[in-house]
Scaffold this active site. Structure first.
Site, mmCIF file in Angstrom:
data_model
loop_
_atom_site.group_PDB
_atom_site.id
_atom_site.type_symbol
_atom_site.label_atom_id
_atom_site.label_comp_id
_atom_site.label_asym_id
_atom_site.label_seq_id
_atom_site.Cartn_x
_atom_site.Cartn_y
_atom_site.Cartn_z
ATOM 1 N N CYS A 10 0.830 -1.196 0.000
ATOM 2 C CA CYS A 10 0.000 0.000 0.000
ATOM 3 C C CYS A 10 0.860 1.238 0.000
ATOM 4 O O CYS A 10 2.045 1.203 0.289
ATOM 5 C CB CYS A 10 -0.860 0.035 1.274
ATOM 6 N N CYS A 35 -3.224 4.826 2.511
ATOM 7 C CA CYS A 35 -4.273 3.840 2.213
ATOM 8 C C CYS A 35 -5.425 3.919 3.221
ATOM 9 O O CYS A 35 -5.199 3.940 4.422
ATOM 10 C CB CYS A 35 -3.697 2.427 2.227
ATOM 11 N N ARG A 48 0.864 -8.224 -3.764
ATOM 12 C CA ARG A 48 0.070 -7.577 -4.809
ATOM 13 C C ARG A 48 -0.183 -6.123 -4.439
ATOM 14 O O ARG A 48 -0.225 -5.774 -3.276
ATOM 15 C CB ARG A 48 -1.311 -8.223 -4.919
#
Ligand SMILES: [Zn+2]
Length: 369
Positions: A41, A45, A70
């Site tokens: 992040c 975030c 991811r």
């Protein structure tokens, strides 16, 4: 910086306070990854603040990506702007992320127009790891992520972008510590259980590997079915005398008698990436409906590959469970069926009737191929 962040606890790092504060002005100056969710992040975030014990702070976007995590969907850390990573390193990262195999250093260097030595040095300075370690982490991250949400191993490796089960399983070994190694090399040393049964469509052979049902074969001659099984799994140890396995066969026969009921058994489907795309599309065709090969080719995004789609249908190892019988010719003709056109006709008649009332297909005398 990577090393520093592992020495200083995240909670004590001044940057963590900026994460807790969702400080927008911190965006672009560092990133963080969360071990428990495998995402990275930007500082602002909006997601719920997580336990700093699970968080690693990264000085560059490339370092965050090198964890194999991811990009978070909520804060879109890749778009956060002022990442100062060398553009050649970023291009090398993109190449690694898009490649199925780990690219050789020389290929990466040629791609970004640097010498191998220079790229290696820049890459390590920017990401904290070598290109090879980056590629490995990225692949492991994909495997973990896809295994976490896919319903079958096959779905996981197709979604993770692996072109073959073999490559996926060898990565799964390293990523998960799974004993998946025996899946390599065409199933050598693999144990396959099988049993024969009789349905209204004739003899049925069902075979399972440790992950699920790997073959459902239909025919008139049990011996021919056994030969077919041995051909499909040439290196496996085939065991056919376990009484407990008969319940699996009964479950599959129940599916054959009433396809609309579905099969509540895990499948272990072996094939190429293209075959998997075709077979997954087949599994999405509702009971009582048919498509043409052209429809199916269009559905998997390969409208020109009608012949290849037809071959994939013919190579389907899981009769009825992967309903290749729901594919017909454009003129409505039945076309071929690996297990006999009569069986295909019987299955389709049953499924059409099933949308009105439950039924059982007629006994078929069709022969294989
Ligand atoms: Zn986020």
């Amino acid at each position: 910086m990577t090393r520093l962040s592992t020495i200083i606890a995240t909670a004590d790092d001044p940057r963590w306070a900026r994460v807790v504060a969702r400080d927008r002005t911190a965006d672009g100056s560092f990133w963080y990854s969360v071990a428990t969710t495998s995402v990275y992040c930007r500082p602002s975030c909006p997601s719920r603040t997580c336990n700093p014990k699970n968080v690693t702070l990264h000085a560059t976007l490339a370092q965050a990506r090198a964890t194999g995590c991811r990009a978070c969907r909520r804060c879109d850390p890749d778009a956060a702007g002022t990442d100062r990573t060398h553009p050649a390193v970023l291009r090398a990262c993109r190449m690694i992320e898009g490649a199925e195999d780990i690219p050789a250093l020389r290929a990466l260097a040629a791609h970004v127009g640097l010498s191998a030595w220079h790229l290696h040095r820049l890459f390590k300075a920017a990401t904290g790891v070598t290109p090879h370690a980056y590629a490995t982490a990225h692949r492991h991250g994909r495997v973990r992520h896809e295994l976490g949400r896919a319903t079958t191993i096959t779905d996981a490796y197709v979604a993770a972008g692996f072109g073959s089960g073999g490559r996926f399983y060898s990565d799964a070994d390293a990523a998960l510590g799974m004993s998946a190694g025996r899946y390599r090399d065409g199933g050598s040393r693999e144990d396959i259980q099988f049993a024969l049964g009789v349905s209204t469509l004739g003899h049925v052979l069902v075979a399972s590997a440790s992950r699920g049902v790997a073959a459902i074969l239909l025919g008139d001659d049990p011996k021919a079915l056994l030969t077919d099984l041995a051909t499909r799994f040439p290196k496996a140890r085939l065991t056919g005398d376990d009484p407990a396995y008969r319940t699996v066969v009964q479950t599959v026969i129940a599916l054959i008698e009433e396809p609309a009921a579905g099969l509540a058994l895990p499948l272990d489907i072996r094939g190429t990436a293209f075959q998997h795309r075709v077979w997954q599309a087949l599994r999405a065709i509702p009971v009582g409906t048919t498509l043409t090969y052209t429809d199916l080719a269009r559905q998997i995004g390969a409208p020109a590959a009608v012949r290849a789609v037809a071959s994939a249908c013919a190579a389907n190892p899981l009769a009825v469970a992967v309903p290749c019988h729901r594919i017909v010719r454009a003129d409505g003709g039945l076309a071929g069926y690996a297990w006999g056109v009569d069986r295909k006709r019987a299955l389709l008649q049953c499924e059409r009737a099933a949308s009105i009332e439950p039924c059982s297909p007629r006994r078929s005398t069709g022969s294989r191929r």
